[in-house]
Design a protein around this motif. Structure first.
Motif, mmCIF file in Angstrom:
data_model
loop_
_atom_site.group_PDB
_atom_site.id
_atom_site.type_symbol
_atom_site.label_atom_id
_atom_site.label_comp_id
_atom_site.label_asym_id
_atom_site.label_seq_id
_atom_site.Cartn_x
_atom_site.Cartn_y
_atom_site.Cartn_z
ATOM 1 N N ARG A 145 -1.265 -5.622 -5.631
ATOM 2 C CA ARG A 145 -1.484 -6.957 -5.083
ATOM 3 C C ARG A 145 -0.379 -7.905 -5.519
ATOM 4 O O ARG A 145 0.348 -7.647 -6.467
ATOM 5 C CB ARG A 145 -2.845 -7.505 -5.518
ATOM 6 C CG ARG A 145 -3.993 -6.655 -5.044
ATOM 7 C CD ARG A 145 -5.346 -7.264 -5.254
ATOM 8 N NE ARG A 145 -5.490 -8.127 -6.434
ATOM 9 C CZ ARG A 145 -6.657 -8.519 -6.912
ATOM 10 N NH1 ARG A 145 -7.786 -8.124 -6.346
ATOM 11 N NH2 ARG A 145 -6.726 -9.294 -7.969
ATOM 12 N N ARG A 198 -16.619 -1.906 -4.528
ATOM 13 C CA ARG A 198 -15.268 -2.347 -4.167
ATOM 14 C C ARG A 198 -14.639 -1.254 -3.311
ATOM 15 O O ARG A 198 -14.303 -0.177 -3.800
ATOM 16 C CB ARG A 198 -14.457 -2.645 -5.423
ATOM 17 C CG ARG A 198 -15.076 -3.803 -6.221
ATOM 18 C CD ARG A 198 -14.223 -4.274 -7.348
ATOM 19 N NE ARG A 198 -14.227 -3.326 -8.463
ATOM 20 C CZ ARG A 198 -13.424 -3.400 -9.509
ATOM 21 N NH1 ARG A 198 -12.531 -4.365 -9.594
ATOM 22 N NH2 ARG A 198 -13.491 -2.506 -10.470
ATOM 23 N N ARG A 228 -4.338 -7.669 6.277
ATOM 24 C CA ARG A 228 -5.733 -7.741 5.849
ATOM 25 C C ARG A 228 -6.478 -8.736 6.725
ATOM 26 O O ARG A 228 -5.995 -9.850 6.949
ATOM 27 C CB ARG A 228 -5.821 -8.177 4.385
ATOM 28 C CG ARG A 228 -7.271 -8.281 3.868
ATOM 29 C CD ARG A 228 -7.312 -8.726 2.427
ATOM 30 N NE ARG A 228 -6.743 -10.045 2.229
ATOM 31 C CZ ARG A 228 -7.402 -11.189 2.376
ATOM 32 N NH1 ARG A 228 -8.680 -11.185 2.734
ATOM 33 N NH2 ARG A 228 -6.799 -12.348 2.162
ATOM 34 N N ILE A 274 0.853 -1.186 0.000
ATOM 35 C CA ILE A 274 0.000 0.000 0.000
ATOM 36 C C ILE A 274 0.889 1.235 0.000
ATOM 37 O O ILE A 274 1.906 1.271 0.712
ATOM 38 C CB ILE A 274 -0.985 0.011 1.189
ATOM 39 C CG1 ILE A 274 -1.922 1.222 1.099
ATOM 40 C CG2 ILE A 274 -0.257 -0.039 2.529
ATOM 41 C CD1 ILE A 274 -3.094 1.181 2.067
ATOM 42 N N ILE A 283 -2.705 0.408 -4.197
ATOM 43 C CA ILE A 283 -2.395 -0.944 -3.726
ATOM 44 C C ILE A 283 -1.938 -1.786 -4.902
ATOM 45 O O ILE A 283 -2.595 -1.836 -5.937
ATOM 46 C CB ILE A 283 -3.612 -1.590 -3.037
ATOM 47 C CG1 ILE A 283 -3.897 -0.866 -1.728
ATOM 48 C CG2 ILE A 283 -3.365 -3.083 -2.807
ATOM 49 C CD1 ILE A 283 -4.921 -1.513 -0.846
ATOM 50 N N THR A 297 -15.757 -4.974 0.995
ATOM 51 C CA THR A 297 -14.840 -4.050 1.661
ATOM 52 C C THR A 297 -13.651 -4.811 2.220
ATOM 53 O O THR A 297 -13.802 -5.647 3.123
ATOM 54 C CB THR A 297 -15.551 -3.309 2.812
ATOM 55 O OG1 THR A 297 -16.698 -2.639 2.297
ATOM 56 C CG2 THR A 297 -14.623 -2.289 3.458
ATOM 57 N N ALA A 298 -12.479 -4.546 1.683
ATOM 58 C CA ALA A 298 -11.236 -5.115 2.220
ATOM 59 C C ALA A 298 -10.841 -4.284 3.431
ATOM 60 O O ALA A 298 -10.840 -3.054 3.373
ATOM 61 C CB ALA A 298 -10.135 -5.070 1.170
ATOM 62 N N LEU A 309 -12.278 -0.098 0.458
ATOM 63 C CA LEU A 309 -11.129 -0.362 1.309
ATOM 64 C C LEU A 309 -11.353 0.366 2.624
ATOM 65 O O LEU A 309 -11.820 1.511 2.626
ATOM 66 C CB LEU A 309 -9.853 0.157 0.628
ATOM 67 C CG LEU A 309 -8.546 0.066 1.402
ATOM 68 C CD1 LEU A 309 -8.128 -1.390 1.593
ATOM 69 C CD2 LEU A 309 -7.453 0.832 0.645
ATOM 70 N N PRO A 312 -8.215 -6.541 -1.598
ATOM 71 C CA PRO A 312 -8.477 -5.224 -2.185
ATOM 72 C C PRO A 312 -8.788 -5.351 -3.676
ATOM 73 O O PRO A 312 -8.106 -6.072 -4.405
ATOM 74 C CB PRO A 312 -7.175 -4.470 -1.954
ATOM 75 C CG PRO A 312 -6.581 -5.115 -0.738
ATOM 76 C CD PRO A 312 -6.949 -6.576 -0.866
#
Length: 200
Positions: free
Chosen positions: A131, A161, A92, A66, A129, A104-105, A163, A99
């Protein structure tokens, strides 16, 4: 005799001081080494490696990186918010999506270490972010808010989507309390497999 006792006491105080300094230096060196190992592990995953454990006995793996570009902060995100994982970086929550996936991550970290910078994030800031599969996502931060840990209002299954970045609050406290500081963000770009540099 008195002089010998005074000299012995001074020597013991000196030895204790050296031991405390040594312990502090060891903890700092261990923390810095762990961050190097986390970055290497994540880089290996981006290059097609499997596993993602930064050291063999870790009970977590590296999942993402991140970046908060405006304030120049970044961190490797780990899997599962266990006590060990949170000691080394943001993690996480296992019952939330990755994410960029639907829902919602939630990524949590300690307020005095890896999410110390969360208080600097302002509404409208970009949060990027990357991944472990190489996909780069850009989220726009909303207003930070304070809530009890058991009344966070975060819905892992919410449409869209999203965060949520969470840490303990207040930031200056020395003991853990029931309050959390939460920054919610919404996905604004799914750039696929691009580098952070190409998006700045």
């Amino acid at each position: 005799m008195l002089e010998t006792l005074v000299l012995a006491a001074i020597c013991l105080i000196g030895i204790a001081g050296v031991m405390l300094i040594g312990k502090g230096a060891f903890i700092k060196a261990k923390a810095e080494l762990s961050q190097v190992l986390l970055k290497r592990s994540f880089a290996a995953q981006l290059d097609g490696g499997t596993g993602g454990k930064p050291w063999p006995w870790a009970d977590f793996s590296t999942e993402a990186e991140i970046v908060a570009p405006r304030i120049g902060r970044s961190a490797i995100v780990l899997s599962g918010a266990s006590g060990e994982a949170l000691a080394f970086g943001p993690a996480r929550l296992a019952n939330t999506p990755m994410p960029g996936e639907s829902g919602t991550a939630v990524i949590a970290a300690h307020r005095d270490t890896h999410f110390r910078w969360l208080k600097e994030v302002k509404p409208g800031d970009l949060l990027m972010i990357k991944r472990r599969d190489g996909k780069t996502l850009t989220f726009r931060a909303g207003q930070g808010r304070i809530a009890r840990w058991d009344q966070s209002g975060i819905n892992a299954n919410a449409p869209g989507r999203h965060l949520a970045l969470a840490t303990c609050w207040p930031f200056e406290a020395t003991v853990q309390g029931p309050l959390r500081y939460i920054v919610s963000a919404e996905l604004i770009s799914d750039a696929g497999k691009q580098s952070f540099a190409s998006l700045n």
